[in-house]
Enzyme design. Structure first.
Site, short mmCIF file in Angstrom:
data_model
loop_
_atom_site.label_atom_id
_atom_site.label_comp_id
_atom_site.label_asym_id
_atom_site.label_seq_id
_atom_site.Cartn_x
_atom_site.Cartn_y
_atom_site.Cartn_z
CG HIS A 46 44.84 45.08 35.58
ND1 HIS A 46 43.83 45.43 34.72
CD2 HIS A 46 44.74 43.74 35.74
CE1 HIS A 46 43.16 44.35 34.37
NE2 HIS A 46 43.69 43.30 34.98
CD GLU B 21 42.29 35.82 41.51
OE1 GLU B 21 43.18 35.76 40.66
OE2 GLU B 21 41.07 35.73 41.24
#
Length: 468
Positions: free
Chosen positions: A271, A202
């Site tokens: 998450h 990322e």
């Protein structure tokens, strides 16, 4: 009677998975909670637990079977005292003996008429907001029902056709057509030059996207989940958000970072985080969090055209929810404008994204007690449409905010502060905030439910500020 074991879902958006391995064999004794099999998708592996005590009487789906639909019976468990004769062709032996249901008569049974309907989940069966068209939508415009994922895909496709500088990049956005199928079909239409699969880094591909924006292109960077975007915070904050200001406006960073944000289902603490407050705290970023397909489409198109970096916060559970979208050649909504989705006079409820599912259902419940709630979908967190909230509070005198993020320094706290500063004399009660609990998200389903807001909590808060 034998008990069915059904193919479970790894997430609310999962439709099928692979049955990779049986850990028990036919004839084995099992207890409730025993792990009997493993299923997997390309994203994760999950253990299947026995739902009852007894004997694993029949395996209906052999190990190694791919693309097993969710809720398909995969095994049968025999209760104590039952044997294989209780099964017939993989079904309970007496299932064929169950008589066909009689034709319904026009007159319901007295007890059935009085029985209350079972409560619905506001998450799995969200109440739909009225299809109130935006002022920009011409009267009589045809409305097309589509899912949020379809609306997002259409928005990107339309902008890519309109502007050759727009391109999409991220993990699995091309060949796999998106982890949540939001980019489905884009590779076929626009090719690998404009729909780019990236490595799992990322920090790297976010920086690549910022660099492309600095060079004049208009990237749409998809994070598989905004939880992973924590690896790219330096690029998002120091590079994307600050560069236009630090260059005195000479350098523009036209870039959209999009993907699912906030809790989904059974994906635990790493998450499940809601970054609404994080990003809306940063000067230089615009932050959008839609709750309907129409808003997702109109606001994503606006975000792609905006010369500033935009954080576009979606929600995994909402991807599959359908709602009306205006059938227009170019449906674009203004960033920074909230929408009153339900008119009311007694209390104002402000929410956005997934919070709207709780707010709308709570408004329905409050109406049963003659409390008329006005519901506002904030849609854009930054810039925030304070005016719409203030005007509503001036009318109702009461305010409840709803968010799945944590309470401390949350978006609801910012709303409460603005109302206190601009409409204090109109308040008849303190502002109430309904939020996620101040804990990392538990994995266990029962604890996860307790950690999230609920319709009951919104109703309770609205009644409290209404002194009811």
């Amino acid at each position: 009677m034998p008990t069915e074991v059904l193919m479970p879902a790894l997430s609310p958006t999962m439709e099928k998975g692979n049955l990779s391995k049986w850990l028990k064999k036919e004839g084995d004794t099992v207890k409730s909670g025993d792990v009997i099999a493993e299923i997997e998708t390309d994203k994760a592996t999950m253990e299947v637990e026995a739902v009852d005590e007894g004997t694993l009487g029949k395996i209906l789906v052999p190990e190694g079977t791919n693309d097993v639909a969710v809720n398909t019976p995969i095994a049968m468990i025999l209760a104590d005292g039952e044997d294989a004769t209780a099964l017939k062709d993989g079904k309970p032996a007496n299932i064929d003996a169950i008589p066909e249901p009689k034709q319904k008569t026009t007159e319901p049974a007295p007890d059935a008429a009085k029985a209350p309907a079972p409560p619905k989940s506001a998450v799995q069966q969200p109440p739909s907001a009225p299809a109130t068209p935006e002022p920009e939508v011409p009267e009589g415009t045809e409305m097309v029902t589509m899912t949020m994922r379809e609306a997002l895909r259409d928005a990107m496709a339309e902008e890519m056709r309109r502007d050759p500088d727009v391109f999409v990049m991220g993990e699995e956005v091309a060949e796999y057509q998106g982890a949540y199928k939001v980019t489905q079909g884009l590779l076929d239409e626009f090719g690998a030059r404009r729909v780019i699969d990236t490595p799992i880094t990322e920090h790297g591909f976010a920086g690549l996207g910022v660099g492309a924006a600095l060079a004049g292109l208009k990237p749409i960077v998809e994070f598989m989940t905004f939880n992973f975007a924590m690896q790219a915070m330096d690029q998002l904050i120091n590079s994307a958000a600050k560069t236009p200001y630090m260059s005195g406006g000479q350098v523009r960073v036209s870039i959209v970072f999009r993907g699912p944000n906030g809790p989904a289902s059974r994906v635990a603490a790493h998450h499940s985080q809601d970054y609404s407050a994080w990003y809306s705290h940063v000067p230089g970023l615009k932050v959008i969090a839609p709750s309907t397909a129409a808003d997702a489409k109109g606001l994503l198109k606006a975000a792609i055209r905006d010369p500033n970096p935009v954080m576009f916060l979606e929600n995994e559970i909402l991807y599959g929810h359908s709602s009306p979208v205006p059938k227009l050649d170019d449906y674009v909504l203004p960033i920074g404008r909230a929408r009153v989705v339900r008119q009311g006079s007694d209390v104002t409820i402000v929410a956005w994204s997934m919070g709207m599912t709780y707010a709308l259902k709570a408004a329905e419940e409050l109406a049963k007690d003659n409390i008329n709630a006005e519901v506002i979908d904030l849609r854009t967190l930054k810039p925030m449409d304070s005016d719409t909230i203030i005007e509503s509070v001036k009318k109702t005198g009461r305010l409840v905010t709803v968010e799945e993020g944590w309470k401390q320094s949350g978006v609801g706290a910012e709303i409460a502060a603005r109302v206190m500063e601009q409409a204090f004399d109109y308040l008849d009660a303190p502002v109430a905030r309904v939020t996620g609990k101040d804990v990392p998200m538990p994995y266990a389903a029962n604890l996860e439910k307790l950690a999230l807001p609920s319709v009951a909590e919104v109703v309770e808060a609205a009644k409290a500020v209404s002194y009811r």
